[in-house]
Design an enzyme around this catalytic site. Structure first.
Site, PDB file in Angstrom:
ATOM      1  N   GLU A 194     -11.416   5.448  -6.874  1.00 22.38           N
ATOM      2  CA  GLU A 194     -10.085   5.738  -6.354  1.00 22.38           C
ATOM      3  C   GLU A 194      -9.225   6.436  -7.406  1.00 22.38           C
ATOM      4  O   GLU A 194      -9.130   5.989  -8.553  1.00 22.38           O
ATOM      5  CB  GLU A 194      -9.418   4.419  -5.948  1.00 22.38           C
ATOM      6  N   ASP A 195      -8.613   7.540  -7.018  1.00 26.16           N
ATOM      7  CA  ASP A 195      -7.602   8.234  -7.819  1.00 26.16           C
ATOM      8  C   ASP A 195      -8.093   8.660  -9.200  1.00 26.16           C
ATOM      9  O   ASP A 195      -7.405   8.471 -10.211  1.00 26.16           O
ATOM     10  CB  ASP A 195      -6.334   7.374  -7.929  1.00 26.16           C
ATOM     11  N   TYR A 221       0.877  -1.181   0.000  1.00 24.02           N
ATOM     12  CA  TYR A 221       0.000   0.000   0.000  1.00 24.02           C
ATOM     13  C   TYR A 221       0.911   1.227   0.000  1.00 24.02           C
ATOM     14  O   TYR A 221       1.974   1.218  -0.590  1.00 24.02           O
ATOM     15  CB  TYR A 221      -0.931  -0.109   1.221  1.00 24.02           C
ATOM     16  N   ARG A 238      -5.179  10.190 -11.823  1.00 23.36           N
ATOM     17  CA  ARG A 238      -4.461  10.957 -10.789  1.00 23.36           C
ATOM     18  C   ARG A 238      -4.011   9.983  -9.707  1.00 23.36           C
ATOM     19  O   ARG A 238      -4.615   9.898  -8.644  1.00 23.36           O
ATOM     20  CB  ARG A 238      -5.350  12.043 -10.185  1.00 23.36           C
ATOM     21  N   ASN A 298       0.572  12.123  -0.574  1.00 27.24           N
ATOM     22  CA  ASN A 298       1.314  10.902  -0.887  1.00 27.24           C
ATOM     23  C   ASN A 298       1.842  10.972  -2.318  1.00 27.24           C
ATOM     24  O   ASN A 298       1.273  11.679  -3.142  1.00 27.24           O
ATOM     25  CB  ASN A 298       0.387   9.681  -0.761  1.00 27.24           C
ATOM     26  N   LYS A 348      -5.435  -1.408  -2.498  1.00 21.46           N
ATOM     27  CA  LYS A 348      -6.573  -1.067  -1.632  1.00 21.46           C
ATOM     28  C   LYS A 348      -7.337  -2.322  -1.218  1.00 21.46           C
ATOM     29  O   LYS A 348      -7.747  -2.469  -0.052  1.00 21.46           O
ATOM     30  CB  LYS A 348      -7.524  -0.111  -2.365  1.00 21.46           C
ATOM     31  N   ASP A 356     -13.042   7.430  -2.252  1.00 18.06           N
ATOM     32  CA  ASP A 356     -12.132   7.423  -1.107  1.00 18.06           C
ATOM     33  C   ASP A 356     -11.306   8.698  -1.021  1.00 18.06           C
ATOM     34  O   ASP A 356     -11.024   9.194   0.067  1.00 18.06           O
ATOM     35  CB  ASP A 356     -11.220   6.198  -1.190  1.00 18.06           C
ATOM     36  N   ASP A 357     -10.906   9.258  -2.155  1.00 22.93           N
ATOM     37  CA  ASP A 357     -10.081  10.468  -2.141  1.00 22.93           C
ATOM     38  C   ASP A 357     -10.848  11.657  -1.580  1.00 22.93           C
ATOM     39  O   ASP A 357     -10.269  12.501  -0.894  1.00 22.93           O
ATOM     40  CB  ASP A 357      -9.601  10.803  -3.560  1.00 22.93           C
TER      41      ASP A 357
END
Length: 603
Positions: free
Chosen positions: A271-272, A129, A182, A445, A200, A294-295
């Site tokens: 996600e992303d 992760y 992203r 991150n 994840k 989640d972001d």
């Protein structure tokens, strides 16, 4: 109370490490070498002789039967040997070497893989992760050995409803999807972003006990605008610019319809996605499917838990949160998500309107402080833009240093993706905060994108700060026996519990109330003694217990908001009558734990 609960959970985990309980049999439709090549069922040299006979494995394995405990110890010995042999090598070389040895085990034997992951979660989470997953995504085309998950591309338009049935599992509980636009703070990595859903979902298995046979990582490949990838002869994705507008949305729409048709109860985590599509897809689907981003929402929940913990660290009641001054650096999906959830919390505590609740926040992007005078003001950021008449001494586009010096904030929260933006001057300005214990959150991150390091924060802002980061840093030795505690404000504390709670409640949608309940549960998890030491988040070693508590809070919120439709044989009315303790037990009892099941062949 929480400390006692955690000790009990730790004792239970130790007692279960090599449980002798024999699980029920598992029906398989394969025999011989096909079993050995299937990581879901393969036990390597752990197949007992009777199982070798009935599955046609005699002669396909060395004759000695190795116990699960011996297999476990042998892998850990290999891993420690790798650590020893790579000492002194560059960090990225060591990280990828560790990822490779874990990935080989994952490819071969999932039961053993998840056991070593669960038992060594503090050591292995940074490998599978954050932060190593970013390095893996950057190099994924070269690292690729065998497929994991599903790939839906722009070339598959009109075929997704049939494609979804190519996935071999009859049931899927948890899906994590990305379009690779992203990835962390690394930008557009195209199809190589598949590493994020894989990582994840590994955390879902380890933290939430989701059965690995019921997870699905998904890559939606709609092209890439990364010219370096388009020119890379190893790149495995579509060699075309990213789809935009309605063309893009039609691809996402088709996938969502297909996946909900086959698995209507599955939880879908986005996600992303780049900011414009992160907000667009969240608003487009959140009232129709059990999904969350989640972001936007997971990051917001973890940040809110930390912000509430900061108030406790100052020795003030949580209600004083409404009097904090908070500077947020970064107006992307994560930063705006944090602001939205924090404003909801302020409104709930103070009874004030959303507009009044925004007064304590100052939002900064790459062009400086955002005010209502900003030309081409992003509609998503508009609710948080300051009225110049209310911020004496500050102007549109004021720099981060100017804002910190003038506002003297209680909290400086970074979600900018710009490494080192909290420089010495900014950190020294934070030492003049109006708070006796100012908080610095460097949440971007991977590690190279962190706004500052822990050592820099304690050196320049002073010893009496609370520090949190998105990537792991070591605690800082302040001398005289004092320690500067580093809190990893990572989404792993929340998204597993959000997903598990939504699944076990049978929530038809995931509401703001469910997300708020998750954040408040995490915020209350730590003891006052721990908070006073500057420890805002628990040890990752307790991740299953944390997830059970958060999941239970989500279940209860889903019931209270009347979106729970029950799960398996548990009806909504049964959930309604569960106490908090019973709900935690219900969540815990539904967590999968990796042990070898007896295999029975059936044609």
């Amino acid at each position: 109370m929480w400390s006692l609960a955690r000790r009990a959970a730790s004792k239970l985990a130790r007692s279960r490490r090599f449980s002798t309980a024999i699980p029920g049999p598992c029906i398989v439709h394969k025999r011989g070498a096909d079993i050995l090549h299937d990581p879901w069922f393969n036990k390597d040299t752990g197949f007992p002789l009777t199982e070798r006979d009935r599955l046609g494995l005699r002669g396909l394995l060395p004759p000695r039967v190795i116990s699960f405990e011996q297999q476990y110890d042998r892998f850990m010995e290999s891993y420690r040997s790798l650590e020893k042999n790579t000492q002194g090598q560059p960090d990225n070389v060591v990280a990828l070497a560790k990822w490779r040895i874990l990935n080989r085990l994952h490819d071969r034997n999932e039961t053993l893989y998840y056991r070593v992951l669960i038992d060594n979660i503090k050591d292995f989470a940074p490998i599978i992760y954050t932060p190593t997953v970013g390095l893996v995504c950057q190099n994924y085309s070269g690292l690729f050995r065998r497929p994991r998950g599903m790939y839906f591309s722009a070339k598959d338009k009109g075929e997704m409803m049939s494609m979804i049935y190519n996935w071999p599992a009859q049931e899927v509980d948890m899906i994590v999807i990305t379009d690779g636009s992203r990835i962390l703070g690394l930008g557009d990595l195209g199809v190589q972003g598949i590493g994020i859903p894989i990582g994840k979902l590994d955390m879902y298995v380890a933290a939430a006990g989701i059965n690995p046979q019921r997870i699905l990582p998904v890559m939606l490949d709609v092209g890439t605008n990364n010219q370096k990838l388009l020119q890379d002869h190893l790149y495995l994705g579509l060699r075309q610019p990213r789809l935009e507008g309605e063309e893009y949305l039609k691809i996402i729409d088709e996938f969502m319809e297909a996946v909900s048709k086959r698995w209507p109860k599955a939880i879908i985590q986005f996600e992303d996605f780049q900011m414009k599509w992160a907000f667009e897809t969240l608003q487009r689907y959140r009232k129709r499917f059990s999904m969350f981003n989640d972001d936007i929402q997971g990051t917001a929940g973890v940040a809110l838990a930390g912000l509430l913990g900061t108030v406790r660290a100052q020795g003030r009641p949580l209600s004083d949160f409404v009097n904090q001054k908070i500077v947020v650096v970064g107006a992307g999906s994560a930063g705006l998500g944090v602001l939205k959830m924090a404003v909801q919390a302020v409104s709930k505590m103070s009874g004030s309107s959303g507009t009044a609740a925004t007064k304590i926040f100052f939002l900064i992007d790459k062009d400086g402080l955002i005010t209502k005078e900003r030309k081409n003001l992003d509609p998503a950021a508009a609710p948080f833009a300051k009225d110049p008449s209310e911020i004496t001494g500050l102007r549109e586009g004021a720099s981060l240093v100017e804002v910190v010096k003038m506002v003297k904030p209680h909290v400086l929260l970074g979600l900018s993706g710009v490494g080192g933006i909290f420089n010495e001057e900014v950190l020294k300005a934070m030492s003049e905060s109006d708070s006796t214990k100012p908080a610095i959150f460097a949440m971007s991150n991977p590690t190279m994108n962190a706004e500052c390091t822990a050592e820099e924060a304690f050196k320049h802002a002073g010893e009496d700060i609370v520090f949190a980061s998105g990537s792991p840093f070591k605690n800082v030795d302040l001398g005289n026996g004092k320690v500067g505690h580093v809190n990893q404000a990572n989404n792993m504390y929340l998204f597993p519990g959000i997903g598990l709670g939504a699944l076990l409640s049978g929530a038809r949608i995931i509401t703001d109330g469910m997300l708020q309940a998750a954040a408040e549960c995490l915020a209350s998890y730590m003891t006052n003694e721990e908070i006073q030491q500057g420890i805002l988040y628990p040890s990752i070693n307790s991740i299953r217990h944390i997830t059970a508590e958060v999941g239970a809070a989500v279940v209860q919120a889903a019931v209270a908001e009347e979106v729970a439709e029950g799960h398996s044989e548990v009806a909504p009315r049964e959930l309604e009558h569960m106490s908090k303790e019973e709900t935690v037990e219900y969540v815990t009892s539904n967590m999968w734990y990796p042990v070898y099941s007896p295999l029975v062949h059936e044609k």
